[in-house]
Each structure stands twice: as C-alpha cells, then as structure tokens.
Design a protein around this motif. Structure first.
Motif, mmCIF file in Angstrom:
data_model
loop_
_atom_site.group_PDB
_atom_site.id
_atom_site.type_symbol
_atom_site.label_atom_id
_atom_site.label_comp_id
_atom_site.label_asym_id
_atom_site.label_seq_id
_atom_site.Cartn_x
_atom_site.Cartn_y
_atom_site.Cartn_z
ATOM 1 N N THR A 18 -42.734 57.062 -16.763
ATOM 2 C CA THR A 18 -42.404 57.695 -15.484
ATOM 3 C C THR A 18 -42.263 59.199 -15.667
ATOM 4 N N CYS A 77 -33.620 64.034 -20.235
ATOM 5 C CA CYS A 77 -32.666 63.096 -19.640
ATOM 6 C C CYS A 77 -32.514 63.370 -18.152
ATOM 7 N N SER A 80 -37.592 61.746 -16.201
ATOM 8 C CA SER A 80 -38.812 61.248 -16.826
ATOM 9 C C SER A 80 -38.467 60.322 -17.992
ATOM 10 N N THR A 81 -39.444 59.552 -18.435
ATOM 11 C CA THR A 81 -39.205 58.618 -19.536
ATOM 12 C C THR A 81 -38.711 59.360 -20.782
ATOM 13 N N GLN A 84 -33.210 57.622 -23.077
ATOM 14 C CA GLN A 84 -32.274 56.822 -22.290
ATOM 15 C C GLN A 84 -32.979 55.763 -21.449
ATOM 16 N N SER A 85 -34.320 55.768 -21.456
ATOM 17 C CA SER A 85 -35.088 54.800 -20.669
ATOM 18 C C SER A 85 -35.166 53.456 -21.401
ATOM 19 N N VAL A 93 -32.624 50.034 -24.404
ATOM 20 C CA VAL A 93 -32.800 51.488 -24.339
ATOM 21 C C VAL A 93 -33.518 51.975 -25.597
#
Length: 350
Positions: A18, A77, A80-81, A84-85, A93
């Motif tokens: 993302t 953070c 976008s990827t 923490q994604s 995670v």
C-alpha cells in the motif's frame, strides 16, 4: 493498494503493498500540471504540513495552477507499507523482517501510482534528502515521464554518512527494549531511538551553526552546571547536550524504531548508477531539465560531491544545472531556510 507481488532488487518481495498519498489542487483537463513532492526521512505525504513555504504567494507551487502530489515512502510509519504493516505471508507484523527497499523499488511503485491517477508526465518532481534521491531515480528510470526535476542535498552517501547511519541503528538495537525488533505493541526502544535521532540531528546541522547557537554554554540558561555533580552523581549538561536530548525525546512519539532502521538502510543503498554499464550510460537517459542543489555547510552530502555529480551528468549529455544554498544550517537548510530555497529556484522556472 497494489494487488500484486512486487519483486524487490534485494531479491525479496512485497505482497499487495500500500502507498499512502495526498493530493493538493486539481488536475487540469490536459493532465499536465502534476507536481510530485518527495519527502525526507521522517516526512509524510502531507506536503503542506512539513514544507508549507512552497505554497505561499511567490512560492514554487500554486494550487490555482498546480496539482501537487505527495507519496509516503515504503518503510515509513505514516500509511504506506512498512515494518508496522502485516506480512501477508505470516499474518504477523513485519517488524524487523521488513525487506530491504531501495530507492529504485520506491520509484517504480510511485510511477504505477502516478499512472493510476491518469498522469502520463509530471510537470515537476522535487525533493530533498531521501526525497531528492527519488527525484534523481525518477529522471533516470522514467525519462519520458518527468519534464523538470529538482534534487536537493543529495549524492550517494560517503563513508562518513554510512558510518553515522550504522551507529544510529546500533543505538536502537542496543536498547534493552529492542527485543530483536519484536517489541510489538509494548514499549519501543525509546532510549535507543532518541539517541539515534540525536546522532542524526548532528549530521543534519553544521559546526558554524552549533558554535553560534550553543558554543560552550551550560544548559537551561546556566541552570545546569556541567562542572558540578548533581545529587544523582551526574554532571549537568552543556546547552548542546540539552538540545540534542530534547530532539531525541520529542521524536519518539511520532516515529517507529523499525521504520527508522528500514529507511536509513534505504538511504545507504542509494546509488543511481548501480546496475548501469557506466555513469554516462545511466545519466544519458535523463531528458528532464534537472537541477541539483547543494548546501554550503552540508557535511552529510557535501556540496562538492553534488557539484561533481552535476558535471558528470552534463558530460553525459543531459541538461543539468547546479545551484548552491549559502547557509549555516547544514543539510537541514532546505527546511530551516525555505524562503532562500524558493528564491534560489525561482529562476529555474523563468
């Protein structure tokens, strides 16, 4: 979200990554008024929040004329990827397993996003620091899709910069709360991240600026005496120490340690000619009107390195001019003195 597997130059991949982005203004009927603004290490897609001076009357950008796009980089953070994604392969995670992303990886996906917005060619791509790295890669990878490109305070990191980034990462990893990067929702390594940020701040500033601001003054207007032990058996701080401690502490609430590690590794690996037969082959691809900006007191990305890169780019046949900010603010001058930057760059558009 990109519904695909994105292969990375490191040999790893991202699944359905993302990109978080923001748009200011509107595309015109011809869709030829798009401006891409690429952010620095701890920035975000919200360009107007961290570089508002570009939008002021007389600035470089005019929302009555331009459609300005900001894209948050992978590893960050802020949407976008990043670390923490959730990793689709594990359902957990990413944390420290987040793959190495280089600038070329970022730009390839940014190009897909720009294309999805119906934009075939950018009027301008502009960015500083890691944002400037992206701009230069845009000009090389997608020459037909960038009309003008402005890269500020950027060259491949030298040994000193690489060493400082290494020490920043080590500061984080030596924090007891690091837990191998698997700190999850628990306390993150705040002491290590604060120290890493303080080290980074030193690299963004200059000797003249620190001497002018702090010299050897005690902290808190003399309330802390560096020459006398406190009741805790520690000495007071000099003013510069208080400043750096404060910069580290206020960084903690707004950033993530794994993201800091990921992005500094991205900076380390930036090399626009890597994978090309030679620098001349790489730079001869550029068709945009390229402007490189150096900063007189920047020792993280010395102006002589940027000036030398500009000369090589010109020798490769590309249109490239070099401009230099005279500032005591070091690498941070593009944020500390944006009005001067605007004055310096305004002639580029005349």
């Amino acid at each position: 979200m990109l519904h695909e597997v994105l292969p990375l130059e490191s040999g790893e991949e991202l699944v359905n990554p993302t990109l978080h982005y923001a748009v200011y203004g509107r595309l015109n009927a011809a869709r030829d008024n798009a401006v891409l603004v690429c952010h620095a290490l701890s920035g975000s897609a919200q360009v107007a929040e961290w570089w508002p001076q570009l939008f002021l009357p007389g600035g470089l950008l005019d929302l009555e004329r331009d459609c300005v796009i900001g894209i948050n980089i992978f590893g960050s953070c802020y949407g976008s990827t990043g670390p923490q994604s959730i990793d689709p392969a594990t359902g957990e995670v990413y944390g420290p397993t987040f793959p190495l992303i280089n600038i070329r990886d970022m730009v390839r996906v940014e190009a897909k996003l720009i294309e999805s917005l119906g934009i075939a060619r950018l009027k301008l791509a502009i960015g500083a620091s890691i944002g400037g790295m992206q701009v230069l890669e845009w000009a090389i990878l997608f020459p037909e899709r960038v009309a003008r490109a402005i890269s500020i305070g950027v060259a491949p990191l030298g040994a000193m910069g690489l060493g400082l980034n290494h020490l920043q990462r080590q500061a984080i990893m030596l924090d007891p709360a690091w837990k191998g990067g698997y700190y999850g929702d628990g306390p993150q390594p705040e002491g290590g991240l604060a120290l890493a940020r303080a080290l980074g701040i030193i690299s963004y500033k200059s000797v003249p600026l620190f001497e002018q601001r702090f010299n050897r003054k005690p902290n808190r207007h003399g309330e802390e005496n560096p020459w006398i032990s406190t009741s805790a058996g520690q000495n007071g701080r000099f003013d510069v120490a208080g400043y750096l401690d404060h910069q580290g502490e206020k960084f903690n609430p707004r950033f993530d340690a794994n993201s800091y590690i990921a992005i500094t590794r991205t900076m380390d690996t930036f090399d626009p000619v890597r994978g090309h037969e030679s620098p001349f082959v790489a730079y001869s691809r550029i068709t945009a009107h390229l402007t490189l900006v150096g900063i007189s007191t920047d020792w993280l990305f010395p102006p002589e390195d940027i000036r030398s890169m500009a000369a090589i780019i010109r020798a490769a046949g590309a249109r490239c001019d070099y401009r230099e900010m005279a500032s005591v603010h070091g690498h941070d001058a593009f944020l500390a003195e944006p009005e001067q930057l605007v004055r310096l760059l305004t002639p580029v558009f005349e």
